[in-house]
Every structure is written in structure tokens, then in C-alpha cells.
Motif scaffolding. Structure first.
Motif, mmCIF file in Angstrom:
data_model
loop_
_atom_site.group_PDB
_atom_site.id
_atom_site.type_symbol
_atom_site.label_atom_id
_atom_site.label_comp_id
_atom_site.label_asym_id
_atom_site.label_seq_id
_atom_site.Cartn_x
_atom_site.Cartn_y
_atom_site.Cartn_z
ATOM 1 N N ALA A 94 10.945 25.779 -16.483
ATOM 2 C CA ALA A 94 12.135 25.531 -17.300
ATOM 3 C C ALA A 94 13.363 26.183 -16.675
ATOM 4 O O ALA A 94 14.461 25.589 -16.651
ATOM 5 N N ALA A 95 13.200 27.386 -16.132
ATOM 6 C CA ALA A 95 14.331 28.088 -15.516
ATOM 7 C C ALA A 95 14.793 27.377 -14.250
ATOM 8 O O ALA A 95 15.993 27.282 -13.979
ATOM 9 N N VAL A 96 13.839 26.863 -13.468
ATOM 10 C CA VAL A 96 14.199 26.150 -12.238
ATOM 11 C C VAL A 96 14.935 24.854 -12.568
ATOM 12 O O VAL A 96 15.941 24.515 -11.936
ATOM 13 N N VAL A 97 14.454 24.132 -13.564
ATOM 14 C CA VAL A 97 15.102 22.875 -13.956
ATOM 15 C C VAL A 97 16.501 23.132 -14.497
ATOM 16 O O VAL A 97 17.436 22.355 -14.238
ATOM 17 N N GLU A 98 16.665 24.224 -15.221
ATOM 18 C CA GLU A 98 17.987 24.546 -15.768
ATOM 19 C C GLU A 98 19.015 24.730 -14.657
ATOM 20 O O GLU A 98 20.180 24.349 -14.794
ATOM 21 N N VAL A 99 18.581 25.279 -13.526
ATOM 22 C CA VAL A 99 19.496 25.535 -12.419
ATOM 23 C C VAL A 99 19.670 24.303 -11.529
ATOM 24 O O VAL A 99 20.791 23.948 -11.158
ATOM 25 N N PHE A 100 18.568 23.631 -11.207
ATOM 26 C CA PHE A 100 18.614 22.573 -10.190
ATOM 27 C C PHE A 100 18.589 21.159 -10.762
ATOM 28 O O PHE A 100 18.757 20.199 -10.015
ATOM 29 N N GLU A 144 16.960 17.985 -13.533
ATOM 30 C CA GLU A 144 15.701 17.280 -13.720
ATOM 31 C C GLU A 144 15.335 16.416 -12.522
ATOM 32 O O GLU A 144 14.227 15.873 -12.461
ATOM 33 N N GLY A 145 16.225 16.292 -11.556
ATOM 34 C CA GLY A 145 15.916 15.543 -10.348
ATOM 35 C C GLY A 145 14.847 16.187 -9.487
ATOM 36 O O GLY A 145 14.321 15.535 -8.571
ATOM 37 N N ILE A 146 14.510 17.441 -9.779
ATOM 38 C CA ILE A 146 13.466 18.112 -8.996
ATOM 39 C C ILE A 146 12.109 18.020 -9.702
ATOM 40 O O ILE A 146 11.162 18.699 -9.307
ATOM 41 N N LEU A 147 12.025 17.149 -10.716
ATOM 42 C CA LEU A 147 10.758 16.919 -11.403
ATOM 43 C C LEU A 147 10.137 15.606 -10.941
ATOM 44 O O LEU A 147 10.830 14.607 -10.741
ATOM 45 N N ALA A 148 8.812 15.609 -10.819
ATOM 46 C CA ALA A 148 8.075 14.381 -10.538
ATOM 47 C C ALA A 148 7.921 13.580 -11.830
ATOM 48 O O ALA A 148 8.253 14.057 -12.931
ATOM 49 N N SER A 149 7.410 12.374 -11.711
ATOM 50 C CA SER A 149 7.301 11.499 -12.884
ATOM 51 C C SER A 149 6.371 12.056 -13.957
ATOM 52 O O SER A 149 6.516 11.740 -15.143
ATOM 53 N N ASP A 150 5.427 12.912 -13.558
ATOM 54 C CA ASP A 150 4.501 13.498 -14.536
ATOM 55 C C ASP A 150 5.010 14.815 -15.118
ATOM 56 O O ASP A 150 4.303 15.485 -15.863
ATOM 57 N N GLY A 151 6.233 15.185 -14.788
ATOM 58 C CA GLY A 151 6.814 16.412 -15.325
ATOM 59 C C GLY A 151 6.543 17.657 -14.511
ATOM 60 O O GLY A 151 7.033 18.732 -14.852
ATOM 61 N N SER A 152 5.785 17.530 -13.422
ATOM 62 C CA SER A 152 5.533 18.681 -12.560
ATOM 63 C C SER A 152 6.677 18.844 -11.571
ATOM 64 O O SER A 152 7.526 17.961 -11.419
ATOM 65 N N LEU A 153 6.687 19.990 -10.901
ATOM 66 C CA LEU A 153 7.732 20.256 -9.916
ATOM 67 C C LEU A 153 7.523 19.393 -8.684
ATOM 68 O O LEU A 153 6.436 19.378 -8.095
ATOM 69 N N ARG A 199 8.008 19.481 -5.296
ATOM 70 C CA ARG A 199 8.321 20.509 -4.316
ATOM 71 C C ARG A 199 9.089 19.971 -3.106
ATOM 72 O O ARG A 199 10.011 20.636 -2.624
ATOM 73 N N PRO A 200 8.740 18.791 -2.578
ATOM 74 C CA PRO A 200 9.559 18.266 -1.475
ATOM 75 C C PRO A 200 11.015 18.041 -1.868
ATOM 76 O O PRO A 200 11.925 18.317 -1.082
ATOM 77 N N ALA A 201 11.237 17.550 -3.089
ATOM 78 C CA ALA A 201 12.609 17.318 -3.540
ATOM 79 C C ALA A 201 13.369 18.636 -3.661
ATOM 80 O O ALA A 201 14.528 18.745 -3.243
ATOM 81 N N ALA A 238 18.241 31.478 -2.273
ATOM 82 C CA ALA A 238 18.268 32.812 -2.886
ATOM 83 C C ALA A 238 18.184 32.719 -4.405
ATOM 84 O O ALA A 238 17.521 33.535 -5.058
ATOM 85 N N VAL A 239 18.843 31.721 -4.983
ATOM 86 C CA VAL A 239 18.779 31.528 -6.429
ATOM 87 C C VAL A 239 17.351 31.194 -6.861
ATOM 88 O O VAL A 239 16.831 31.744 -7.842
ATOM 89 N N LEU A 240 16.721 30.275 -6.123
ATOM 90 C CA LEU A 240 15.331 29.925 -6.447
ATOM 91 C C LEU A 240 14.428 31.142 -6.358
ATOM 92 O O LEU A 240 13.607 31.392 -7.259
#
Length: 215
Positions: free
Chosen positions: A47-53, A55-64, A66-68, A81-83
Motif C-alpha cells: 500500500a505504501a509503495v502504491v501510494e508513492v508510485f 497503481e501503474g506498478i500493479l499487475a492485473s492480479d493486484g500484486s507488485l 516488479r519489472p514495471a 532511495a524512496v523505494l
């Protein structure tokens, strides 16, 4: 308990070395694996990662995806550094939980990709560096992992240099060698670690590793 920090550049073969050490009896705490766990679907970390980066960094199943996410952070040191500021404290807390569950006489291997970059060497009784030439790293990333060459080079550039890793090493394992030679070298290192585990030594620092998730 002997606390060992194990590190190496992406593509150097650190995972194979950690696997061989486990075969010999080491207790493995894999910071990168933990880094995946703390950003699994439904976790506060994700949730914290999505808040910063976004929802484009989520896969269709809601997982992270990682390549994106990697395509964003490995090209921008500030975003990386933020990540890391989100993921590293979570990894550290979980790693300490796992370490506390190990036996008193265990050789505990902390597999930490960013040990050098984050100045974590003082947290361990000694540091083992898996070393390979940049040419070997690049070949493994492109040929074995299927990475695009530009992406592989960007990930390598985002990490410490070969020289910086070797500067903090108590033990270096050369992995520009065939697997049989690597097995022999790891067996030698294991014998050394077992001997060191039996020696009296000062307690290493606290705080736990925070270097997973950015390989």
C-alpha cells in the motif's frame, strides 16, 4: 551464533552460493525474499509503495509488477532511495524475527543484495562477497534471466562497484569459475565459518539488514 553478511552484485551468483551454504547446514535469511513478502498483496508495504508510485506498478492480479517498478526506480536514484526507505525498515524487522529464532550455535547467513550500498557490514561478524566480473554478470542477466541489455546495465550501475564490495569483504568467493570449482570453494568457506562460530567474539551490532529488494 555467527552472523554472516553475504552479498554480491546482481548476476554474480550469490543465490547459488547461499543455496550451497544451506546444504552445508547454514541458516539462511534472504533479504530479497523477505522484501517480496513485505510488499505482497494486502500488506501495508505494498500500500505504501502504491501510494508513492501509483497503481501503474500493479499487475492485473493486484500484486507488485516488479519489472514495471524496476523500470522506474533503477533509472532514477532519487526514486530508488524512496523505494528503499519504504522497504528496508520492513525487511530489517522481519529479518531480526527470523534471526532470533535460530539456534545459539547456528551459522546464520544474511543474504543481502545491498549490504555494501547501505553500509551494513558492521551489523555482522564478517562479510562474504560473491565476486564476478561485470562481463560475467551482464552475460548471466541477459542470457540466463532474459533481461534486456540496457535494463541489465542499469541495474548493475545502480549497485556498488566491484571494488567497493571487495573493500568490505572478510572472505571473497570467486564465481567466474565452473560450478564444481564453486562447490569446492564454498565447502572451504563453510569449514572456515564453522571454526569462527566456535571462537569467542564480541557481539555484532543491532538493527538488522535492510538491503533487500533493489537487486
Amino acid at each position: 551464533m555467527l552472523k554472516v553478511g553475504l552479498t554480491g552484485g546482481i548476476g554474480a551468483g550469490k543465490s547459488e552460493v547461499s543455496r550451497l551454504l544451506v546444504e552445508h547446514g547454514a541458516v539462511l535469511i534472504d533479504a530479497d525474499r523477505i522484501a517480496r513478502e513485505v510488499v505482497a498483496p494486502g500488506t501495508p508495504g505494498l500500500a505504501a509503495v502504491v501510494e508513492v508510485f501509483g497503481e501503474g506498478i500493479l499487475a492485473s492480479d493486484g500484486s507488485l509488477d516488479r519489472p514495471a517498478l524496476g523500470s522506474i526506480v533503477f533509472a532514477d536514484p532519487e526514486k530508488l532511495a524512496v523505494l528503499n526507505s519504504i522497504v528496508h525498515p520492513l525487511v530489517g524487522a522481519r529479518s531480526l524475527e527470523l534471526e532470533s529464532a535460530a539456534a545459539e550455535d547456528a551459522v546464520v547467513i544474511h543474504d543481502v543484495p545491498l549490504l555494501t550500498e547501505n553500509g551494513l557490514a558492521p551489523l555482522y561478524d564478517l562479510v562474504v562477497v560473491v565476486d564476478a566480473s561485470p562481463e560475467t554478470q551482464l552475460d548471466r542477466l541477459v542470457r540466463l534471466r532474459g533481461m534486456a541489455e540496457d535494463d541489465a546495465r542499469a541495474r548493475m550501475a545502480a549497485q556498488a562497484t566491484r571494488e567497493q564490495r571487495r573493500e568490505i569483504a572478510d572472505i571473497v568467493i570467486d564465481n567466474d569459475v565452473p560450478l564444481d570449482a564453486l562447490r569446492k570453494r564454498v565447502a572451504e568457506v563453510w569449514d572456515d565459518l564453522v571454526c569462527r562460530a566456535r571462537e569467542p567474539r564480541a557481539a555484532s551490532g543491532g538493527g538488522g539488514p535492510r538491503g533487500g529488494g533493489a537487486e
